[in-house]
Design an enzyme around this catalytic site. Structure first.
Site: not given
Ligand code: COA
Length: 476
Positions: A62, A184, A213, A292-293
């Site tokens: 998001q 979030e 988010d 607010g106030g």
């Molecule tokens: N091709 C190949 N690999 C891909 C890819 C693609 N097109 N797109 C993503 N990936 C891989 C990434 O490189 C990563 O690999 P690695 O862990 O081996 O390095 C993997 O997919 C997963 O990415 P990740 O971001 O860790 O996803 P997740 O589902 O485990 O975590 C979140 C999701 C949101 C918790 C995390 O991305 C996060 O903390 N993001 C930052 C904060 C944020 O924006 N949070 C709010 C989300 S609404």
């Protein structure tokens, strides 16, 4: 220095200053005279604000998609890079229509193009390199370190395209939690929202508004546009970082204000002050007290017994206090020393709001809204999502839009809440997974047909082309 010399010098200085300001005024007038005229093309018909800006959209879920959707609404060409097969995980989350992209995905990815690419493959990286060299901005919200692990370090990106802006959402900024993954509600809790939301004697609450988010996505979009503006002067891209904790804290600014006010005495506008409940060391949860106030709370309206949204937010704004007294049938409060002035009212807010509520309970929330607004008394009806979805004025301004989608059919979405007079937003449906892969490889990145065939054959964009079935070998 002789007195006479001093006087002459001061006169010179005055004259010089007068000449300088006359020159500045003249330049300003010339600039105004040269200024472009108001567009003759009519409301919003003069191109798009971010026309020509290309975004490599490496976002998911998001926060990041909120940011890139805003940029797309303003006319940026947003190319969403998705993992072959699954794409953005939200495509399949909270699905309401079988085999169709979810509303979670469609409502956050309007006006974008989608290319599928395995960024961890050799051919995938070749395409990414071309994307970096072609685009102005890379936006990502992967977990900490994921972009580096892919090989896309800031140094590498900068060496490929020194003009590129690299914008990231992370859960936390540098510090003890920077490696943590964040969603979030984690951000709402870590950013000070949950500790200050809810009832004093209840547990902390998260809010329905996605301040972690979507709020951080909004912050990021402003950072990107600012970086692009600075690039006009420096010619250089830069990194933009928005931590969700920081974004939430920014939105909780008034609560940090109250934290510091606590050192100087109780927070007199909080109802707990009137109830003689002592304050602790940290800002308490203030239920629906106004931030607010001007004191305000949520009051029942006619029908509250059965309708969970038959309520109104009522603010006893000081300048309209006398009108409030007349409206609720307490004209004596206008001059009574216990009620006439705001400081006298603060310890009596509970009693005052109970009296106002006896009046609001005799009317629907819309009747209260109309009667109060006739006297400039600020009130807010508690509108349900159903009421908002059906509100004609929001449809009229494009804040609520109906969008058609090839696999899910028609659905409602929130359109662009930011209105520019020369750059109106048409809300286009979100892309299907990999819908624009060929178009982007060929038309945007200018790969030749044989190069495209090679990239595809490697499996970097998705399913490898099926190998021809082996010929049947006759048994000996
Ligand atoms: N091709 C190949 N690999 C891909 C890819 C693609 N097109 N797109 C993503 N990936 C891989 C990434 O490189 C990563 O690999 P690695 O862990 O081996 O390095 C993997 O997919 C997963 O990415 P990740 O971001 O860790 O996803 P997740 O589902 O485990 O975590 C979140 C999701 C949101 C918790 C995390 O991305 C996060 O903390 N993001 C930052 C904060 C944020 O924006 N949070 C709010 C989300 S609404």
């Amino acid at each position: 220095m002789a007195k006479k010399d001093k006087k002459a010098k001061a006169k010179d200085k005055r004259e010089k200053k007068a000449r300088k300001s006359a020159k500045a005024a003249k330049t300003k007038l010339q600039l105004v005279a040269k200024a472009p005229k108001i567009s003759k093309k009519g409301w919003g018909q003069d191109g798009k604000a971010l026309d020509g800006v290309k975004i490599l959209d490496f976002t998911h879920v998001q926060s990041g998609p909120t940011c890139t959707q805003l940029l797309a609404w303003f006319g940026a060409d947003v190319i969403k890079v998705e993992r072959p097969g699954t794409g953005d995980i939200t495509r399949g989350q909270l699905q309401d229509v079988p085999n169709a992209d979810s509303l979670y995905f469609t409502m956050l990815n309007h006006n974008k193009r989608s290319i599928t690419l395995d960024s961890k493959s050799k051919e995938g990286m070749k395409v990414l390199e071309r994307l970096v060299k072609t685009c102005d901005v890379l936006v990502e919200n992967f977990a900490p370190g994921a972009l580096d692990r892919m090989g896309l370090t800031w140094e590498r990106i900068h060496s490929w395209n020194p003009r590129m802006v690299v914008a990231s959402v992370k859960g936390f900024g540098p510090g003890p939690y920077e490696e943590c993954k964040v969603y979030e509600n984690v951000a709402q809790c870590a950013g000070g929202s949950a500790s200050t939301t809810g009832f004093r004697d209840g547990i902390p609450l998260v809010t329905g508004a996605q301040i972690g988010d979507s709020g951080t996505g909004l912050h990021l979009a402003l950072g990107i546009v600012s970086a692009l503006y600075q690039r006009i002067r420096t010619g250089r891209g830069q990194r933009v970082l928005c931590a969700m904790q920081d974004g939430v804290l920014n939105l909780c600014r008034v609560k940090l204000r109250d934290q510091q006010r606590l050192a100087h005495g109780p927070l007199r506008e909080y109802t707990q002050f009137g109830e003689d409940i002592p304050f602790g060391e940290a800002v308490p949860r203030a239920a629906n007290d106004s931030g607010g106030g001007q004191p305000g709370v949520i009051l029942k309206c006619k029908g509250w017994e059965t309708d969970p949204n038959a309520y109104i937010y009522f603010i006893t704004q000081a300048p309209v206090w006398e009108k409030i007294c007349d409206l609720i049938g307490e004209p004596a409060w206008k001059t009574h020393p216990d009620y006439a002035k705001p400081p006298a009212r603060l310890p009596r807010l509970k009693e005052i709001f109970e009296r106002i509520e006896r009046w609001t309970m005799t009317k629907t929330k819309f009747e209260v809204m109309n009667e109060c607004n006739a006297f400039d008394i600020p009130v807010g009806p508690i509108l349900s999502m159903k009421e908002l979805a059906e509100e004609p004025s929001l449809r009229h301004t494009g804040t609520v839009v109906e969008v058609d989608h090839p696999t899910r059919g028609k659905y409602l979405s929130v359109g662009n809440p930011i209105k520019l007079s020369d750059s109106i937003t048409e809300v286009k449906r979100s892309p299907l997974l990999g819908e624009h892969t060929d178009e982007i490889l060929g038309k945007v990145l200018k790969f030749t047909a044989s190069e495209i065939a090679e990239i595809k054959a490697s499996g970097a964009t998705g399913q490898m082309p099926k190998a021809p079935a082996p010929k049947a070998v006759a048994a000996e």
